[in-house]
Enzyme design. Structure first.
Site, short mmCIF file in Angstrom:
data_model
loop_
_atom_site.label_atom_id
_atom_site.label_comp_id
_atom_site.label_asym_id
_atom_site.label_seq_id
_atom_site.Cartn_x
_atom_site.Cartn_y
_atom_site.Cartn_z
N LEU A 164 0.85 -1.20 0.00
CA LEU A 164 0.00 0.00 0.00
C LEU A 164 0.88 1.24 0.00
CD1 LEU A 164 -3.19 0.91 1.73
CD2 LEU A 164 -1.20 2.19 2.45
N SER A 176 3.06 12.41 8.39
CA SER A 176 1.93 12.56 9.33
C SER A 176 0.77 13.29 8.66
CB SER A 176 2.40 13.33 10.57
OG SER A 176 3.42 12.60 11.22
N LEU A 185 -8.05 -0.03 10.77
CA LEU A 185 -7.84 -1.49 10.79
C LEU A 185 -6.35 -1.81 10.93
CD1 LEU A 185 -10.35 -2.72 8.09
CD2 LEU A 185 -10.42 -3.17 10.54
N GLU A 186 -5.51 -1.02 10.23
CA GLU A 186 -4.07 -1.26 10.31
C GLU A 186 -3.58 -1.07 11.74
OE1 GLU A 186 -1.77 1.34 7.80
OE2 GLU A 186 0.14 0.56 8.56
N GLN A 221 18.31 -5.71 28.81
CA GLN A 221 18.98 -5.53 30.12
C GLN A 221 19.23 -6.88 30.78
OE1 GLN A 221 19.90 -2.54 30.79
NE2 GLN A 221 20.90 -3.03 32.72
N GLY A 236 22.17 -8.59 29.27
CA GLY A 236 23.48 -7.97 29.43
C GLY A 236 24.17 -7.78 28.08
N GLU A 252 2.61 10.55 18.32
CA GLU A 252 2.05 11.90 18.46
C GLU A 252 0.72 12.01 17.71
OE1 GLU A 252 5.15 11.12 17.71
OE2 GLU A 252 6.39 12.04 19.26
#
Ligand SMILES: Cc1cc2nc3c(=O)[nH]c(=O)nc-3n(C[C@H](O)[C@H](O)[C@H](O)COP(=O)(O)OP(=O)(O)OC[C@H]3O[C@@H](n4cnc5c(N)ncnc54)[C@H](O)[C@@H]3O)c2cc1C
Length: 398
Positions: free
Chosen positions: A129, A138, A248-249, A350, A353, A381
């Site tokens: 798509l 955005s 839907l995505e 973490q 390590g 955002e």
């Protein structure tokens, strides 16, 4: 007693069986491909037809078009299981099955469905798509520059699309372009473009930090002639196609995050049991136990929101979404789940390590996948803008 008897929010026995089946297949056949896909950004050409053979495409598409006629939640379970074992293929699966095939099914004409869906559902054709552009991320609709001009029984497309998942390998692409430059977001239309159409080319394949086996590309349209019958959803009706598709995505990205998080937790528990320091497995240390407990809790919260949003977004009517409750819910679910995934993967590295910092390790491959799901399908955002916008319009609890 089934899991569903114990937990009314859990899966039914059929759903659990589907999850287990796809999990077994993905572990046996998709997992062994993952290291080379990540190391070389390699795309295994044979795998989409194989996934199709397993009936794992077209979950939301009726059998007459080659699908398996299930629901969005079942489709999500397929993705969850794939995400555990090969998240790059899982991402390509979403772009193919949800963004492209399901969109054509929901918005296409009968002729378009018959022409494209059987090939997409069998995995013979790869789908993609194309919405995002170099100057339109955005603000994908407002800043769109790609145009489509009617010329007899064709439309002529000119412009660029950027960051398109599967773009470099796609046979069928659902592409958005402006058909009325003066009408803003309401002057956009959707088209089905085929790989061989004159004037269409892949300008470049992009090198990424994560999901490296899922090819991402820049696409160029130079006087690309697309037959008028490939217009999807009517001229200047693209905004409804985009907005319902994006909801839907967003819902469908949540099980991908869940699958990756589950795998990260499993790897971390295993590592905590086997890695020894100070003469003991590191899992005996309370601070490591704290990391595991936090990861487990995050995974379970992700699971609850994932299944809920899939169940609620499933019945979204054709052309629905893009506004109101479901718009807010899908944005909120993907924002939460992607954020939790980030946290889970951070803790997982973490726990590992130095071993987690090594590029070739599986946990490192998973860690490098974190950021994308806070960016794609609308950034964190943008998700916040959607949620707050709907709340302020009165779309609250009741
Ligand atoms: C690997 C990958 C695969 C992708 N696959 C596809 C695909 O298959 N098809 C497709 O069409 N697109 C795809 N995308 C594109 C993706 O949807 C966009 O990257 C995303 O929408 C963000 O757009 P942008 O990258 O241009 O960032 P920008 O829009 O330039 O944003 C940059 C930053 O500014 C912030 N920002 C922008 N506007 C506002 C605002 N009003 N308020 C507050 N903050 C704001 C953003 O949140 C972000 O933090 C993919 C991207 C990637 C990286």
């Amino acid at each position: 007693m089934t899991q569903n008897d114990q937990n009314p929010f859990g899966l039914t026995p059929d759903q659990q069986q589907l999850l287990d089946q796809v999990d077994r297949f993905s572990k046996a056949e998709l997992y062994p491909l993952a290291p080379r896909m990540d190391a070389e950004e390699w795309w295994p050409d044979h795998i989409f037809p194989r996934i199709g053979e397993m009936g794992m495409f077209g979950a939301t598409i009726p059998e007459e078009f080659g699908g398996t006629n299930m629901d969005l939640l079942s489709s999500g379970l397929t993705l969850q299981a794939m995400g555990r074992w090969n998240h790059a293929l899982a991402l390509s699966w979403v772009a193919h099955d949800n963004l492209c095939a399901n969109n054509i099914y929901r918005n296409g004409t009968e002729a378009q469905r018959r022409k494209y869906l059987p090939g997409l559902c069998s995995g013979k054709l790869v789908g993609a798509l194309g919405l995002t552009e170099p100057g339109a991320g955005s603000d994908a609709l407002g800043s769109m520059r790609t145009t489509a001009r009617r010329d007899g029984d064709h439309y002529v497309l000119n412009g660029q699309k950027l960051y398109i998942t599967n773009g470099p390998v796609a046979d069928v692409l659902l592409v958005y372009a402006k058909t009325d430059k003066e009408a803003g977001a309401h002057g956009i239309s959707a088209f089905i473009v085929e790989k061989g159409m004159p004037g269409f080319r892949v300008a470049q394949k992009l090198v990424k930090m994560g999901y490296r086996g899922s090819p991402t590309g820049e696409l160029v349209f130079e006087d690309c002639r697309v037959p008028a019958e490939n217009l999807v959803g009517g001229e200047n009706r693209g905004v409804a196609v985009v907005m319902s598709g994006l909801d839907l995505e967003r819902a469908m990205i949540t099980p991908l995050c869940l699958g990756v998080a589950e795998r990260a937790l499993d790897l971390s528990v295993e590592f905590a049991k086997t890695r020894k320091q100070f003469g003991k497995p590191i899992g005996t240390f309370q601070m490591v136990q704290s990391h595991l407990a936090e990861m487990y809790t995050a995974v379970e919260a992700m699971r609850a929101y994932t299944y809920r949003v899939l169940a609620e977004a499933g019945p979204m009517e054709q052309g629905g979404g893009g506004r109101g409750y479901i718009h807010m819910l899908t944005a909120s679910a993907v924002m939460f789940v992607a954020d939790q995934l980030h946290r889970v993967l951070d803790l997982a590295v973490q726990v590992h390590g130095g071993a987690g910092y090594i590029w070739e390790s599986e946990i490192n491959r998973l860690f490098r996948s974190t950021k994308l799901l806070e960016i794609g399908a609308g950034t964190t955002e943008v998700r916040k803008m959607i949620i707050a916008g709907e709340l302020l319009r009165g779309m609250g609890r009741d």
